[in-house]
Design a protein around this motif. Sequence first.
Motif, PDB file in Angstrom:
ATOM      1  N   GLU A 179       0.746  -1.295   0.142  1.00  0.00           N
ATOM      2  CA  GLU A 179      -0.036   0.001  -0.031  1.00  0.00           C
ATOM      3  C   GLU A 179       0.883   1.301   0.158  1.00  0.00           C
ATOM      4  N   ASP A 180       2.205   1.246   0.601  1.00  0.00           N
ATOM      5  CA  ASP A 180       2.922   2.242   0.792  1.00  0.00           C
ATOM      6  C   ASP A 180       3.993   2.449  -0.344  1.00  0.00           C
ATOM      7  N   ALA A 181       3.840   1.498  -1.171  1.00  0.00           N
ATOM      8  CA  ALA A 181       4.799   1.554  -2.455  1.00  0.00           C
ATOM      9  C   ALA A 181       4.620   2.754  -3.154  1.00  0.00           C
ATOM     10  N   ARG A 182       5.767   3.691  -3.550  1.00  0.00           N
ATOM     11  CA  ARG A 182       5.536   4.929  -4.196  1.00  0.00           C
ATOM     12  C   ARG A 182       5.784   4.488  -5.742  1.00  0.00           C
ATOM     13  N   VAL A 183       4.793   3.837  -6.418  1.00  0.00           N
ATOM     14  CA  VAL A 183       4.829   3.414  -7.652  1.00  0.00           C
ATOM     15  C   VAL A 183       3.700   4.186  -8.543  1.00  0.00           C
ATOM     16  N   GLU A 184       3.612   4.152  -9.847  1.00  0.00           N
ATOM     17  CA  GLU A 184       2.551   4.397 -10.610  1.00  0.00           C
ATOM     18  C   GLU A 184       2.577   3.647 -11.872  1.00  0.00           C
ATOM     19  N   LEU A 185       1.622   3.553 -12.527  1.00  0.00           N
ATOM     20  CA  LEU A 185       1.527   2.737 -13.969  1.00  0.00           C
ATOM     21  C   LEU A 185       1.399   3.894 -15.048  1.00  0.00           C
ATOM     22  N   ILE A 186       2.634   3.650 -15.896  1.00  0.00           N
ATOM     23  CA  ILE A 186       2.804   4.538 -17.042  1.00  0.00           C
ATOM     24  C   ILE A 186       2.854   3.725 -18.186  1.00  0.00           C
ATOM     25  N   GLU A 187       1.997   3.872 -19.190  1.00  0.00           N
ATOM     26  CA  GLU A 187       2.235   3.273 -20.390  1.00  0.00           C
ATOM     27  C   GLU A 187       2.313   1.678 -20.244  1.00  0.00           C
ATOM     28  N   GLY A 188       1.785   1.088 -19.189  1.00  0.00           N
ATOM     29  CA  GLY A 188       1.699  -0.453 -18.764  1.00  0.00           C
ATOM     30  C   GLY A 188       2.912  -0.770 -17.972  1.00  0.00           C
ATOM     31  N   GLU A 189       3.912   0.409 -17.745  1.00  0.00           N
ATOM     32  CA  GLU A 189       4.847  -0.200 -16.927  1.00  0.00           C
ATOM     33  C   GLU A 189       4.903   0.392 -15.521  1.00  0.00           C
ATOM     34  N   ILE A 190       5.291  -0.301 -14.624  1.00  0.00           N
ATOM     35  CA  ILE A 190       5.088   0.138 -13.190  1.00  0.00           C
ATOM     36  C   ILE A 190       6.480   0.866 -12.942  1.00  0.00           C
ATOM     37  N   VAL A 191       6.361   2.119 -12.580  1.00  0.00           N
ATOM     38  CA  VAL A 191       7.455   3.179 -12.594  1.00  0.00           C
ATOM     39  C   VAL A 191       7.523   3.410 -11.138  1.00  0.00           C
ATOM     40  N   THR A 192       8.948   3.438 -10.611  1.00  0.00           N
ATOM     41  CA  THR A 192       8.982   3.904  -9.173  1.00  0.00           C
ATOM     42  C   THR A 192       9.012   5.461  -9.247  1.00  0.00           C
ATOM     43  N   MET A 193       8.413   6.258  -8.261  1.00  0.00           N
ATOM     44  CA  MET A 193       8.101   7.548  -8.144  1.00  0.00           C
ATOM     45  C   MET A 193       9.305   8.001  -7.289  1.00  0.00           C
ATOM     46  N   SER A 194      10.156   9.392  -7.450  1.00  0.00           N
ATOM     47  CA  SER A 194      10.875   9.910  -6.903  1.00  0.00           C
ATOM     48  C   SER A 194      10.443  10.159  -5.252  1.00  0.00           C
ATOM     49  N   PRO A 195      11.479  10.015  -4.452  1.00  0.00           N
ATOM     50  CA  PRO A 195      10.923  10.102  -3.101  1.00  0.00           C
ATOM     51  C   PRO A 195      10.698  11.723  -3.161  1.00  0.00           C
ATOM     52  N   ILE A 196       9.590  12.029  -1.978  1.00  0.00           N
ATOM     53  CA  ILE A 196       9.155  13.320  -1.752  1.00  0.00           C
ATOM     54  C   ILE A 196      10.090  14.138  -0.811  1.00  0.00           C
ATOM     55  N   GLY A 197      10.782  15.137  -1.209  1.00  0.00           N
ATOM     56  CA  GLY A 197      11.726  15.879  -0.082  1.00  0.00           C
ATOM     57  C   GLY A 197      10.644  16.855   0.537  1.00  0.00           C
ATOM     58  N   SER A 198      11.272  17.647   1.514  1.00  0.00           N
ATOM     59  CA  SER A 198      10.664  18.328   2.295  1.00  0.00           C
ATOM     60  C   SER A 198       9.950  19.743   1.426  1.00  0.00           C
ATOM     61  N   ARG A 199      10.957  20.030   0.630  1.00  0.00           N
ATOM     62  CA  ARG A 199      10.367  21.252  -0.157  1.00  0.00           C
ATOM     63  C   ARG A 199       9.276  21.136  -1.101  1.00  0.00           C
ATOM     64  N   HIS A 200       9.266  19.618  -1.498  1.00  0.00           N
ATOM     65  CA  HIS A 200       8.230  19.110  -2.464  1.00  0.00           C
ATOM     66  C   HIS A 200       6.909  19.182  -1.659  1.00  0.00           C
ATOM     67  N   LEU A 201       7.033  18.556  -0.503  1.00  0.00           N
ATOM     68  CA  LEU A 201       5.909  18.199   0.411  1.00  0.00           C
ATOM     69  C   LEU A 201       5.350  19.621   0.835  1.00  0.00           C
ATOM     70  N   ALA A 202       6.244  20.565   1.220  1.00  0.00           N
ATOM     71  CA  ALA A 202       5.706  21.929   1.749  1.00  0.00           C
ATOM     72  C   ALA A 202       5.159  22.328   0.771  1.00  0.00           C
ATOM     73  N   CYS A 203       5.432  22.456  -0.704  1.00  0.00           N
ATOM     74  CA  CYS A 203       4.765  23.168  -1.845  1.00  0.00           C
ATOM     75  C   CYS A 203       3.309  22.408  -2.088  1.00  0.00           C
ATOM     76  N   VAL A 204       3.349  21.030  -1.981  1.00  0.00           N
ATOM     77  CA  VAL A 204       1.965  20.334  -1.958  1.00  0.00           C
ATOM     78  C   VAL A 204       1.110  20.855  -0.954  1.00  0.00           C
ATOM     79  N   ASP A 205       1.634  21.031   0.241  1.00  0.00           N
ATOM     80  CA  ASP A 205       0.571  21.510   1.345  1.00  0.00           C
ATOM     81  C   ASP A 205       0.168  22.896   1.108  1.00  0.00           C
ATOM     82  N   ARG A 206       1.148  23.800   0.676  1.00  0.00           N
ATOM     83  CA  ARG A 206       0.706  25.295   0.397  1.00  0.00           C
ATOM     84  C   ARG A 206      -0.468  25.240  -0.748  1.00  0.00           C
TER      85      ARG A 206
END
Length: 189
Positions: free
Chosen positions: A29-56
């Motif tokens: 459930e906590d796997a950081r993956v997404e399905l892109i054009e039939g391939e399971i792709v690992t998503m980049s880790p979310i850093g603190s700047r990224h997370l803060a921007c999403v929160d804003r």
Amino acid sequence: MASASSPYETYRFSVEDYHRMAEAGILSEDARVELIEGEIVTMSPIGSRHLACVDRLTELLVPGVRPRAIVRVQGSIRLSNRSEPEPDLVLLRPRQDYYAAIPASPSDVLTLIEVMDSSAGYDRGIKLGLYAREGVAEVWLVDLNKEWIEVHRRPISGVHTEIQIRPRGESVSPEAFPDLVLAVDSILG
């Protein structure tokens, strides 16, 4: 499909395959993956700047669009039978069931937002192209490194035909909600 350098074919997963793998525990459930054009792709880790921007963005968007849209934060959107990415934020057409019965599709997306830090090349290349091909009307790429927001609109033949760059000191509005004016500085922090 087999490539010129390999006689082997690559198996492409469907969204249904992807969901069955998650239900069976193959994908946690906590796997950081997404399905892109039939391939399971690992998503980049979310850093603190990224997370803060999403929160804003969440804090700015929710009161500005409710009840005219649903704000989905880091949830999936079914673009096709082979692609179900997890953008950072999506403004969806309101629906009574909040998309519990039928997944959100490109026609339900009013604005899709990707926050980019280490993922800029992937988001600007693979994912933006996918969003355009599948008809997502408006995509914002919030570039934390360049400190601007790229607004991509009007997909035609798999390409967004209108691109605007909004640097610090300017503002940006979702096309569906022109009354919601957001300062780029408020989004970037």
